[in-house]
Each structure stands twice: as C-alpha cells, then as structure tokens.
Design an enzyme around this catalytic site. Structure first.
Site, short mmCIF file in Angstrom:
data_model
loop_
_atom_site.label_atom_id
_atom_site.label_comp_id
_atom_site.label_asym_id
_atom_site.label_seq_id
_atom_site.Cartn_x
_atom_site.Cartn_y
_atom_site.Cartn_z
N GLY A 76 -46.64 -22.95 -28.85
CA GLY A 76 -47.45 -21.99 -28.14
C GLY A 76 -46.71 -20.70 -27.91
O GLY A 76 -45.60 -20.49 -28.43
N ALA A 77 -47.32 -19.84 -27.11
CA ALA A 77 -46.72 -18.53 -26.85
C ALA A 77 -45.50 -18.63 -25.95
O ALA A 77 -44.60 -17.79 -26.04
CB ALA A 77 -47.76 -17.61 -26.22
N PHE A 78 -45.43 -19.65 -25.09
CA PHE A 78 -44.35 -19.73 -24.11
C PHE A 78 -43.53 -21.00 -24.22
O PHE A 78 -42.69 -21.26 -23.37
CB PHE A 78 -44.91 -19.62 -22.69
N GLY A 79 -43.78 -21.82 -25.23
CA GLY A 79 -43.02 -23.05 -25.36
C GLY A 79 -43.50 -23.87 -26.54
O GLY A 79 -44.12 -23.35 -27.47
N GLU A 80 -43.23 -25.15 -26.49
CA GLU A 80 -43.58 -26.05 -27.56
C GLU A 80 -43.85 -27.44 -26.99
O GLU A 80 -43.54 -27.72 -25.82
CB GLU A 80 -42.47 -26.12 -28.60
N ASP A 110 -59.82 -21.76 -20.06
CA ASP A 110 -59.32 -21.71 -21.43
C ASP A 110 -59.78 -22.96 -22.19
O ASP A 110 -59.01 -23.56 -22.94
CB ASP A 110 -57.80 -21.61 -21.44
#
EC number: 2.7.11.1
Length: 718
Positions: free
Chosen positions: A312-316, A426
């Site tokens: 993702g945009a901020f992690g995994e 979301d």
C-alpha cells in the site's frame, strides 16, 4: 388545700420545704419548658391573677433594663435577670472532652457585659467562660463566679438563705457546686485553647509581614519556560498514565463480563456440578494465561516472514508464522514517519480501534498489535480466498444471484461497522476479503473514522502543536482541490431510459472490453500507489462538508454496478477525470444497452448513487436497504451458513494463489519504506540495535498495543 394562693409565697411549697428553685441557690434561671399551672385551673380558683398571667402581661410590655436586645425578657419580677425569648446572632466555640460533655459557648455581637451566655445540650443558658485580653485589661466577659458576686441577691434567695436547710438540700447543693466547678474547668480549657490559637495566628501574621513565612509555596504553570523535548516527555507520561488505568479498568470489566456469561450459560445447562466447576476452572486458567500475555512484549523477532501478499501507500502486508505456536497470520506493517508526515494518525488509531472493538464474523479479526521505533504492526487473521477484486478480474461479470449474495453480506458487514460508531469511507472490492469458506469480511480501515476524539485529526494537531505554516499549507491544498473545474458535459436529461455512455467514456465493444480487462489489471497497480482510486468515494466526501454513514452506501452501489456491468460507474483514465464524473453523477451515470439487468437491480443502484439526502439507507439504515425488492427472499439471519457461490481450494495453509504475489514483485517499495529498511539494516549490521525514534513521533502511538483474549481458541486462526 385547693384554696387560693394569694397569701402564699409563689416559690414556697405547701409543706414548707424549699422548692426546687430555692434549692438551686445561686444557679441562674432557666425559662420553664411548660407552665407550672394550667391557665384554666388558675381561673377556676377565683383568686387574683396567676403567676403565668402576670408574666404574660409583663412580657407583652417593653422593658427598660438597659437591654437593647431583650425588650420582652422573661421573669421581670426578679431584678437584673433577663432571659431572651429569641437569642441574638451569636458566635460559637465548640468544646468537647473525654466525658462527652460538649458545649457551644455563644457570645452576642456588640453586647454589654452580662449579656453573654453558654448554650448547653439541655437547652439552659449558662454564663460564659472568663476571657482575659492579652494586654492585661479585664475582659467585658465575666465568669460564672464574678457574675454571681456582682448580681444582687433576689428576694427569693434572701428568703431561702434565712430558712433552715435540710441534709437533702445540702447534698443537692453540693452536687450543683460540683457541676459548676466542672463547667468552670471546661470553660478555662476552652479559653486556654482559644488563646493558643490566637497566639499562633498572630505569629503567622507577623512572619508573613516580615517576609520570613515559608509555610506556603505558590506555583505557576509556565510550560513556555521548558524545552520542547521536556514538554513532549511530560505529555507522553500523561498519556501513558491515562492509557494504563483505562486499559486496566477495561480489562477488569471484560473479565467480569466473561465470568458472568459463562455462569449464565452453565446455569442453563443440565450438567453435573463437577463439569460446571471444570468449565469455571478452565476459564480461570485462560484468564491467567491472558494476563501473562498482556505483560509480554511482542516484537518482530517472534514471527517468521513467509511472503509479501500486499502493498500500500504507507506499508505492506506479509504472511507470517508465529514461532511458538506455528499459526499463520497476516501482518500489516505501517511506517510511523509516514503516518506522522501524511497526517494519518487519526486513521491509524481508528483502524486499530475498529479491529480491536469488533468480535463480528463480518470483520477481520485482530489478534495482536505492537510497535517498535519505526513501525506499527497489526497481526490479523489470514483470509486465503483473496479479495473481491481478484474474483472480478477472473470472472469479469457476476450474475444477479451471485451479486445478490455478496451485496447482502456486504450490507451486514457495513451494518456492523456502523453499529460500532464508525464510518468506513473506503469500501471497495480490494477491501472485501474472502475467507476459507467463501464468505466475505471487511478489512483495511485506514480511512475509517469514528466519534472518538482520537479519531479526529485536530486532536493530534493540538497534541503535537503543529506550526502555523504547515496548517496554512494544508488549507491551501484543500482550497486548490475545491477549485478544480468541473467538466463541460452536454446537458442531457436522464428520464430513466438506458442511454449509452458518453463519447469520452469507454465504448461498449469487444475490443474495449479487452481494454477494460487491461484496465482491471492496471487498477491493481493503482491501488498500490499513493494516489489511490476515487471510483467508489461519495461526492460529499470530496466537498469537505459534513457527511455521515450514508457515504458507505454510495460505495455499495458503485460495487454493485461493477459486479453487474463489468466496470465502475465513473471509471476514467485518470483520477482527476473520475473525480469530475462523480461530481456530475446525474449526467454521467449511465447503463449500457447490451447488458441486461433487472429493473429492481437498476432501481437499487440509482437509489444508492444519488444525493446524500435522498440516498437509500440515510434514514432507515441497513434495514431500509434490506427491504428493497432486489433482496426479496434473502434470509438475513442464516446467510453466513449458506454455501457460498465460490469456495477457494487451497493446497496448504500458506497457499497464496488468490493473491497477486507475481504482480507485487514488480511493484517497487515507496521511498520512505525503502529508506527505513536501509536504516534498519545498517543499524543491525553495526549491532546497534533498532534505531531510536523521536519522542514527538511516538507520542500519538501510546496505547497502540493490543492482545485479544480468545486468541488461543479462535477457530478461524490457521
């Protein structure tokens, strides 16, 4: 015997023995609680007016005995003795000794000598104690002895002194004198105590005037004199203390609730006492294990990484295995610095609270959450069936029966989130996961919000005391987004007929369907980027205005459209174009002619993709959507026990065939994630341990750690 009383002394008994008043000697008078003789009885005697009548007449006339407070005093036939019917305002001093002899010494304000009295517990007015002034002059307050000497004897006292006194009278008089002596001792003790208090007060005042008094210390809160580091540490300590007691109280409540639930369940079972006791003992053992688990600090070293299954945009997201138990979990890793820099602190806290507060089968279960100096870790259950986006890529279009099944389960899952007091914001096919039995669960609450103060970004802005420059910059960015120009679309009216899509949209040909399949695959890459996709976001969210739980029902309508048509209702080549179409949904929402769907399905989609005030579910919630004709025949209570349309077939507990692991190899890590990984590797190589983080960055993450009680007995843990 029953003759008149005109020739007798009113204070002389018929037997010639002194009455009680004469026996009291010098004792002061007390106002009788009841009249000595009945008024009717006195009138029957036919003699001159009784003593009671005479006293009543005299009390009704103003007296002039230089007593400004007692114009109507009692017993005025006795000189120099006045007893008020209503006492003046007084000041009281309470005296108590070990013999339970308690008195309140009362003194009237601005009175002349002789007007001080003592109120005893029996209601008698007793002369006050002797008080000496500190300068040596005699106090206007007289003692009992002085007042007795200065008061001239009355005619009753003279008459009683001339008569012979019996031994009984002498004994009674001795008792009265002994009581007077005890009272004098008590008054002297009270006087000495008052003098000591007065001296102490005068000494304290003198010390304060000389500037030498240090009994009191005055503090003033001046945090501006402290360094920013000290202020951050103080704020961290405050939050840690609050979190400690809050979590302790919460754990005690949950433990008691579990005990009550088990006892209630055992009471309804026809089991033996031995079996019930074994169940209670088993619960106590689990509570002890959980208490030890709460005291255990988890770290990344407690897990073995298997493979990466999402980014993702901020992690995994990684597939991991716990070393001590061998169970498989999905570990979501979030970079602290990115959460701090991208203003995602409120979203991270809301996601953790949703997962920790929910015990529903419609929400992904959270087992642990912990942190280190760089990352936040969420240990969740692993759902091997992938997500709904993977199914759409494989099957392209669902039938109405399959769509009805998954949309019904999505409604129940969204309803659970709303009952917890959260808004997901979301909901998209990527966040609808499939479990091992083919049923759905909601995940990825990174954009969710609730009604708690820690789910609001303003809470963290105040906590971290951001500078004004950063606030102004954020406001300018929001204003730029609001000033985006809307697309110039032709004015077309939608009368309910199915019109073809606009010229700038995707044409409905076989070639374009192949392009749509290509778009689906690239759509996965878009989800990995920092931009994301706005295809399923309600228009009121873009306006930065007030919105509620109805925004999640818009997302449900967009997903339903994609399941039946094959692509999202407002898809475009760029997110900006998608945004413009969503803001003009009244003109851009179209249904293709070559794809047949029922009237009920189209009506449900149109009633979900509409203005928020007219949207289905705004007023009646999930029940309003459940009552729509499209869901006719759905058993909402047993739908999770129904066999799912598609059940994933797995070869092992670590089978990830339903996850795009091949695509993830071509997805590069974000710069922040790559830099953090290099920094950690460098520190480990130099054997310096995990790098230390800034105390200011750790402040919002206090209380992030979590452990689930029933982690050992969860059936869906692999």
């Amino acid at each position: 015997m029953y003759g008149g009383y005109s020739n007798q002394n009113y204070y002389q008994q018929p037997s010639g023995r002194p009455n009680d008043f004469q026996q009291q000697g010098n004792m002061p008078f007390s106002e009788p609680s009841q009249p000595m003789f009945s008024t009717n009885y006195m009138k029957q005697q036919g003699s001159q007016p009784s003593l009671q009548d005479r006293l009543t007449q005299q009390q009704s006339q103003p007296q002039s005995h230089n007593n400004q407070y007692y114009p109507n005093g009692g017993f005025t036939d006795v000189p120099n003795l006045n007893y008020p019917a209503t006492p003046p305002p007084t000041q009281s001093i309470y005296s108590h000794n070990n013999n339970s002899n308690s008195k309140v010494y009362q003194s009237a304000q601005h009175t002349s000598p002789g007007q001080y009295s003592v109120a005893s517990e029996s209601g008698l007015y007793i002369p006050p104690p002797l008080q000496q002034q500190q300068n040596g002059q005699q106090s206007p307050v007289r003692s009992v002895h002085q007042q007795t000497q200065q008061t001239p004897p009355t005619f009753t006292q003279q008459q009683s002194s001339s008569q012979p006194q019996s031994p009984q009278h002498n004994t009674y008089h001795a008792q009265q004198q002994q009581q007077q002596q005890q009272q004098q001792q008590q008054t002297q003790q009270a006087q000495q105590q008052g003098q000591r208090q007065t001296q102490q007060q005068s000494q304290q005042q003198a010390q304060q005037q000389n500037g030498s008094a240090n009994n009191y210390m005055y503090f003033e809160r001046r945090p501006d004199l402290l360094t920013k580091t000290t202020q951050d540490k103080a704020a961290a300590v405050k939050l840690k203390i609050e979190n400690f007691y809050q979590s302790s109280v919460g754990y005690a409540i949950e433990r008691n609730q579990r005990r009550l639930e088990l006892e209630s369940e055992l009471a309804s079972q026809d089991w033996s006492e031995e079996r019930k006791n074994r169940q209670l003992a088993s619960l106590g053992k689990k509570e002890s294990q959980f208490l030890r688990l709460r005291r255990t600090r988890l770290s990344l070293d407690d897990f073995n990484s298997v493979k990466v299954i999402g980014k993702g945009a901020f992690g995994e997201v990684r597939l991991v295995q716990k070393k001590d138990t061998g169970k498989i979990y999905a570990m979501k890793t979030l970079l602290k610095s990115e959460m701090y820099n991208k203003d995602q602190l409120a979203h991270v806290k809301a996601e953790r609270d949703v997962l920790a507060g929910s015990d529903s089968p419609w929400v992904v279960s959270l087992y642990y959450s912990f942190q280190d100096s760089q990352y936040l870790y969420l240990i969740m259950e692993f759902l091997p069936g992938g997500d709904l986006m993977t199914m759409l890529i494989r099957w392209q279009i669902f039938t109405e029966d399959v769509t009805r099944f998954y949309m019904a389960e999505c409604i129940l899952a969204i309803e659970v989130i709303h009952k917890l007091g959260f808004i997901h914001r979301d909901i998209k096919p990527d966040n609808i996961l499939i479990d091992i039995r083919g049923h759905i669960k909601l995940s990825d609450f990174g954009l969710s919000t609730g009604f708690h103060k820690t789910h609001d970004s303003s809470y963290y802005k105040k906590l971290l005391q951001e500078d004004e420059a950063k606030k102004q910059q954020q406001q300018q960015q929001q204003q730029q987004q609001l000033n985006l120009q809307k697309p110039q679309l032709p004015n077309e009216t939608n009368n309910g007929n199915r019109n073809t899509m606009l010229v700038d949209a995707i044409h409905l040909t076989m070639t374009n369907r192949q392009q749509m399949q290509t778009w689906r695959k690239s759509r996965r890459l878009m989800a990995y980027s920092t931009v994301g996709t706005p295809d399923y976001i309600a228009p009121e969210i873009f306006l930065y205005q007030g919105y509620g739980q109805e925004c999640d029902w818009w997302s449900l309508g967009a997903i339903m459209y994609e399941c039946l048509i094959g692509w999202p209702p407002f898809c475009s080549e760029t997110p900006q174009e998608t945004y413009r179409k969503i803001m003009n949904f009244e003109q851009t929402l179209q249904f293709p002619d070559d794809i047949h769907i029922s009237y009920e399905a189209e009506d449900l989609i149109r009633r979900l993709l509409t203005h928020s005030e007219n949207r289905l579910g705004r007023h009646g919630g999930a029940d309003e959507i459940k009552a729509h004709p499209f869901f006719s025949g759905v058993d909402w209570n047993t739908i999770r026990q129904v066999e799912a349309p598609y059940i994933p077939k797995l070869s092992s507990v670590t089978d990830t065939r339903f996850f795009p692991t091949d695509e993830l190899e071509n997805v590069p890590d974000s710069p922040a994630m790559a830099q953090a990984a290099r920094q950690r590797e460098q520190m480990m190589t130099q054997q310096q341990g995990v790098p230390q983080s800034n105390a200011k960055e750790d402040l919002p993450f206090i209380g992030y750690t979590y452990s689930r009680f029933d982690y050992l007995t969860r059936k869906n843990a692999l």
